[in-house]
Every structure is written in C-alpha cells, then in structure tokens.
Design a protein around this motif. Structure first.
Motif, PDB file in Angstrom:
ATOM      1  N   ALA A  46      -0.851   6.405   3.676  1.00  0.00           N
ATOM      2  CA  ALA A  46      -1.245   7.611   2.525  1.00  0.00           C
ATOM      3  C   ALA A  46      -0.008   7.405   1.349  1.00  0.00           C
ATOM      4  O   ALA A  46      -0.457   7.406   0.136  1.00  0.00           O
ATOM      5  N   VAL A  47       1.023   7.296   2.072  1.00  0.00           N
ATOM      6  CA  VAL A  47       2.190   7.221   0.938  1.00  0.00           C
ATOM      7  C   VAL A  47       2.068   5.753   0.406  1.00  0.00           C
ATOM      8  O   VAL A  47       2.413   5.655  -0.960  1.00  0.00           O
ATOM      9  N   ASP A  50      -0.645   5.784  -2.187  1.00  0.00           N
ATOM     10  CA  ASP A  50      -0.442   6.780  -3.575  1.00  0.00           C
ATOM     11  C   ASP A  50       0.524   6.038  -4.533  1.00  0.00           C
ATOM     12  O   ASP A  50       0.232   6.012  -5.546  1.00  0.00           O
ATOM     13  N   ALA A  51       1.686   4.940  -3.833  1.00  0.00           N
ATOM     14  CA  ALA A  51       2.276   4.278  -4.674  1.00  0.00           C
ATOM     15  C   ALA A  51       1.755   3.313  -5.330  1.00  0.00           C
ATOM     16  O   ALA A  51       1.759   3.011  -6.494  1.00  0.00           O
ATOM     17  N   LEU A  53      -1.504   2.983  -6.144  1.00  0.00           N
ATOM     18  CA  LEU A  53      -2.595   3.375  -6.926  1.00  0.00           C
ATOM     19  C   LEU A  53      -1.796   3.939  -8.371  1.00  0.00           C
ATOM     20  O   LEU A  53      -2.045   3.779  -9.384  1.00  0.00           O
ATOM     21  N   ALA A  54      -0.669   4.571  -8.293  1.00  0.00           N
ATOM     22  CA  ALA A  54       0.354   4.992  -9.321  1.00  0.00           C
ATOM     23  C   ALA A  54       0.791   3.809 -10.085  1.00  0.00           C
ATOM     24  O   ALA A  54       0.504   3.824 -11.493  1.00  0.00           O
ATOM     25  N   ARG A  57      -2.151   2.362 -12.272  1.00  0.00           N
ATOM     26  CA  ARG A  57      -2.677   3.284 -12.950  1.00  0.00           C
ATOM     27  C   ARG A  57      -1.808   2.999 -14.425  1.00  0.00           C
ATOM     28  O   ARG A  57      -2.285   2.676 -15.716  1.00  0.00           O
ATOM     29  N   PRO A 107       6.222   4.119  -9.455  1.00  0.00           N
ATOM     30  CA  PRO A 107       5.017   4.820  -9.185  1.00  0.00           C
ATOM     31  C   PRO A 107       5.510   6.264  -9.631  1.00  0.00           C
ATOM     32  O   PRO A 107       4.446   7.043 -10.191  1.00  0.00           O
TER      33      PRO A 107
END
Length: 149
Positions: A46-47, A50-51, A53-54, A57, A107
């Motif tokens: 999950a970490v 998230d990183a 995807l950040a 983006r 991120p």
C-alpha cells in the motif's frame, strides 16, 4: 516511460510489466473507472502504491507544461521573422526536460512545490539563452496560466 529511471520512486517500474505501468498511469490519471489496483501484476504494498501514484500524478501535471512548451517551441520555430508578432520562443519541452523535472519530484510534494520545481527548471533553461530569456519566461508563464500584471 523515458522518465521512469530518472525518479527513484518510479525506477523499479522500468523492470516490471508494461501493462502495470499503463494501469498505474490510468490510476494516477483518475479518469478511468475500469482501472483497479487489484489488476496489477506486481504485488505492490500500500505504501509503495501510494508513492508511485503520487509521483505519477505529479508527472502527469508536469507533462502538461512540457507538452505546452514543446508545442509553443514548434509553433515559434515554424514562423518566419517577417511574420513574427512576439520574440522567438526557445524553451524546449523534450523528454530530456521531462527527465530533469522527474528526478526532482517526490511523492509528498504539494501543488505549489511541484510548480516551483517546474518554474526552477525552466528558469535554469532560460539562463542558457543568449537573448530573450525574459520574453521566454513570460511566454512560459502565459502558457501555464500564471502570468501576472
């Protein structure tokens, strides 16, 4: 794809499935309801997810500027001096520029920090111009919608 190895968070993706990369970009873009993380081939924590995807983006946002700069550069280069209504635009939007920006993205950045990275990159690029640095930076601000009185 060219910028993957320039960013430490994204570098591991270069050795993973291209299908995963395409799905991650769709997830980061947010506009594809069929894009779901459970369809990824690699088991991302999950970490890590998230990183990744950040950063993606942020890269998608930076890409908008790089593409706008590239289009303005091409349009300017296609004009003759006789038909020019503004100084030549010499800043470039290439994969090299994207790589230089990508290596500085982390991120946890917010929009203002990302904008500062892009601004700083192109301010440095403008310093290498022999003439027209100010005009080029003003045009860049107009392209980005940040031009002020």
């Amino acid at each position: 794809e060219n910028a993957l190895t320039a960013n430490p968070v994204l570098a591991p993706l270069a050795a993973r499935s291209r299908d995963d990369l395409a799905l991650l970009v769709r997830l980061a873009g947010g506009g594809d309801p069929s894009a779901r993380a459970e369809h990824l081939e690699h088991p991302y924590s999950a970490v890590e997810l998230d990183a990744v995807l950040a950063v993606l983006r942020h890269l998608l946002t930076a890409r908008e500027t790089v593409l706008a700069v590239n289009a303005a550069y091409i349009a300017s280069a296609a004009q003759t001096d006789a038909t020019r209504t503004e100084p030549p635009f010499r800043l470039q939007g290439s994969y090299r520029n994207m790589n230089k920006i990508a290596e500085r993205i982390v991120p946890v950045m917010n929009d203002a920090e990302l904008s500062a990275v892009v601004d700083d990159h192109y301010a440095g690029e403008a310093q290498t111009l022999t003439t027209g640095a100010e005009a080029n930076l003003l045009k860049l601000a107009a392209l980005r919608g940040t031009l002020t009185a």
